[in-house]
Design an enzyme around this catalytic site. Structure first.
Site, mmCIF file in Angstrom:
data_model
loop_
_atom_site.group_PDB
_atom_site.id
_atom_site.type_symbol
_atom_site.label_atom_id
_atom_site.label_comp_id
_atom_site.label_asym_id
_atom_site.label_seq_id
_atom_site.Cartn_x
_atom_site.Cartn_y
_atom_site.Cartn_z
ATOM 1 N N LYS A 1 0.971 -1.099 -0.256
ATOM 2 C CA LYS A 1 0.104 0.236 0.170
ATOM 3 C C LYS A 1 1.158 1.367 -0.014
ATOM 4 C CE LYS A 1 -1.792 3.261 2.157
ATOM 5 N NZ LYS A 1 -1.733 4.169 1.612
ATOM 6 N N GLY B 1 6.734 5.589 7.960
ATOM 7 C CA GLY B 1 5.976 6.246 8.094
ATOM 8 C C GLY B 1 5.263 6.830 9.331
ATOM 9 N N SER B 2 5.025 7.462 9.801
ATOM 10 C CA SER B 2 4.790 8.788 10.999
ATOM 11 C C SER B 2 5.068 7.323 12.581
ATOM 12 C CB SER B 2 4.170 9.228 11.193
ATOM 13 O OG SER B 2 2.623 8.762 10.869
ATOM 14 N N THR B 3 5.648 8.480 12.938
ATOM 15 C CA THR B 3 4.995 7.816 14.864
ATOM 16 C C THR B 3 3.317 7.451 15.225
ATOM 17 O OG1 THR B 3 7.357 8.574 15.425
ATOM 18 C CG2 THR B 3 5.967 8.012 17.142
ATOM 19 N N GLY C 1 2.753 4.495 12.789
ATOM 20 C CA GLY C 1 3.286 3.505 13.629
ATOM 21 C C GLY C 1 2.597 2.674 15.141
ATOM 22 N N GLU D 1 9.537 1.423 10.852
ATOM 23 C CA GLU D 1 10.562 2.776 10.937
ATOM 24 C C GLU D 1 9.989 4.038 10.612
ATOM 25 O OE1 GLU D 1 13.571 1.820 10.571
ATOM 26 O OE2 GLU D 1 13.846 -0.159 9.930
ATOM 27 N N CYS E 1 13.680 11.051 7.049
ATOM 28 C CA CYS E 1 13.077 11.003 8.405
ATOM 29 C C CYS E 1 15.279 11.175 9.264
ATOM 30 C CB CYS E 1 13.099 9.132 7.727
ATOM 31 S SG CYS E 1 13.754 8.745 7.393
ATOM 32 N N GLU F 1 9.191 16.528 14.845
ATOM 33 C CA GLU F 1 10.346 16.647 13.559
ATOM 34 C C GLU F 1 8.764 17.483 12.638
ATOM 35 O OE1 GLU F 1 9.127 12.986 11.649
ATOM 36 O OE2 GLU F 1 10.607 12.138 10.747
#
Ligand code: NDP
Length: 512
Positions: A207, A260-262, A265, A283, A317, A414
């Site tokens: 995806k 992707g983003s925390t 995640g 990641e 990142c 971030e």
């Protein structure tokens, strides 16, 4: 073994001008039907729904994509499951899997210059950064992972307790893997994860981000051309909240490999915990520190730090975004950084000579501007930039901030934009104090050191909370495991450890 490889050609070196190739590409994309790859077939979303992808340099639509949802994901997972359970892929000799992955690498390399242009149009990055960065890095990972396919081994570690048996363990492919990727390195992320999963013998449902999904479809086409059997690689385009969440929730997916983003995640981890305890590689975000000491090569450091935070408009990142510099060289470094930022040529990434392209979307750009303006109101000093560039496209001014305190948003969050925060530390500071500044973050993806004193460097490396430490420059390495600690996630991409993440251990006691 030798393979014949076409070199990665710079798009600017081809006979046809970039403008003409861009024009052809736009026309081809206009005509491209919205399609996803499921069970070896290209098909529309079951609902017939579509969405548009835009060129971030202009904001104009460039392609219409199929908006896959839960029922499309279900079909794709079913195809991947059948390919895993009944198909040849997991049972192929590893050397055959290796050959097919090498054929995939050759197929992608043959179209490297077109892929670079497509990626630049879709994600906004400069052609140079794609041709010299993401593409060769992705192809190196792919070929490395192909080689690891033949080296996945169990062990026979223990003598049986009663001498009448034999103990060993196997490493088996984990099963069906959901691959969810971001928009900031679309080709590289898909290729790294896909090749590791396939090398291990898994089947996949990919995806890609709805903001930059075009190269994923090209990779799908290349998989079919390389001879990878139908159902092994499936691609569902669509929104994260619909297609991505459905993949994370699906009870027949064994593992999610996510970049992707925390925040997302954590949502994926929660879905795995609620559901079937999927294995995870996550990641996630970063807020990487850069430590510059007085004996560093200042010109090299300046150029590397500014280039890293601007080559993808800060949307990288692992980019160093918090710069800590020894007080005696603070002013010299800041002056050099400001003039390096002033010299950057900003424009569409596919135009010759451009150093920094647009950000991916108006939403990302607004977020960066909000974080910066909030911190400026709280006392941070913008030495340059801090706001969007007027006009078409999602361009942002390269930004340099000083006098930010550790509790300000610019120092903590971030930004994922081209913004550096520079903070001095005393010449007398101990390495423990410098490391404490660097480690003062919820993230731990990457850390950079600029110094010539090897003893200092060695001690500091041991004190840093990061999945990666880069000393005196350099960047992505296909052979080095990559991933984070703390809220930058867990698991590693690349190398044998990256491939083994897609395996499960089966222990065997063989009685005699
Ligand atoms: P997001 O987390 O928003 O999205 C990543 C992917 O997840 C996209 O495909 C997105 O789909 C999908 N997604 C969104 N919501 C869900 C959901 N609820 N369930 C499942 N999937 C979902 O990240 P960005 O795309 O904005 O990428 C930027 C982030 O990625 C930054 O934080 C960056 O640090 C991190 N990143 C980390 C890297 C690393 O290796 N550590 C490398 C590169 C980026 P859609 O886009 O279609 O909504």
């Amino acid at each position: 073994m030798t393979t014949t490889r076409a070199p990665v050609r710079e798009p600017l070196e081809t006979d046809v001008s970039v403008e003409e190739r861009l024009q052809r590409l736009r026309l081809a994309l206009e005509k491209q039907a919205p399609k996803m790859l499921i069970d070896g077939e290209w098909r529309a979303a079951l609902s017939g729904a579509t969405f548009e992808v835009v060129d971030p340099a202009t904001g104009a639509p460039i392609a219409t994509m199929a908006a896959g949802e839960g029922d499309d994901v279900a079909l794709a997972v079913d195809a991947a499951r059948r390919a895993f359970r009944d198909g040849p892929w997991p049972r192929l000799p590893a050397s055959k899997r290796m050959m097919l992955l090498l054929a995939l690498a050759d197929g992608l390399e043959e179209q490297a210059s077109d892929l670079a242009l497509l990626e630049s149009l879709d994600a906004g990055h400069t052609l140079g950064s794609i041709v010299r960065g993401d593409l060769p890095l992705g192809l190196r990972s792919l070929r490395d992972n192909a080689g690891w396919a033949t080296k996945i081994a169990g062990e026979a570690p223990m003598q049986a307790a009663d001498q009448n048996g034999f103990n060993y363990y196997l490493r088996e492919p984990i099963g069906v893997v959901g691959i969810i990727t971001p928009w900031n390195a679309p080709f590289l992320m898909v290729v790294q994860k896909l090749s590791a999963a396939l090398a291990a013998g898994c089947t996949v449902v990919i995806k890609p981000s709805e903001l930059a999904p075009l190269s994923a479809l090209r990779i799908g086409e290349a998989c079919s051309r390389a001879g990878i059997p139908p159902g092994v690689v499936n691609i569902v385009t669509g929104a994260g909240a619909a297609a991505g969440q459905a993949l994370a929730d699906h009870p027949d997916v064994n593992m999610i490999s996510f970049t992707g983003s925390t925040a997302v995640g954590k949502a994926i981890m929660a879905a795995a915990a609620r559901g079937n305890l999927k294995r995870l590689v996550l990641e996630l975000g970063g807020k990487s520190p850069v430590m510059v000491f007085a004996d560093a090569d200042l010109d090299k450091a300046t150029s590397a730090i500014v280039s890293e935070i601007t080559f993808k408009s800060g949307q990288y990142c692992a980019a160093g975004s918090r710069v800590f510099v020894q007080a005696s060289i603070h002013d010299a470094l800041v002056t050099r950084m400001r003039s390096a930022m002033d010299r950057l040529r900003i424009g569409p990434g596919y135009i010759d000579g451009v150093d920094m392209g647009p950000m991916i979307s108006t939403g990302q750009r607004r977020r960066a501007a909000d974080i910066i303006s909030h911190s400026v109101q709280a006392g941070a000093q913008p030495l340059r930039g801090g706001q969007a560039r007027p006009g078409a496209g999602y361009f942002f001014e390269p930004t340099l901030l000083t006098q930010a305190t550790a509790d300000m948003q610019v120092a903590k969050e971030e930004i994922f934009g081209p913004a550096l925060v520079v903070t001095p530390f005393s010449d007398a500071a101990s390495l423990g104090e410098v490391a404490a500044l660097a480690n003062d973050s919820i993230y731990g993806l990457s850390a950079k050191i600029w110094a010539r004193d090897v003893g200092l460097v060695h001690e500091l490396i041991g004190r840093l909370e990061a999945g990666q430490v880069i000393v005196n420059g350099g960047g992505g390495e296909a052979v080095l495991p990559f991933g984070g600690v703390k809220q930058s996630g867990f698991g590693r991409e690349n190398g044998l450890v990256g491939v083994l993440a897609y395996t499960e251990i089966k222990a065997v006691r063989l009685g005699i």
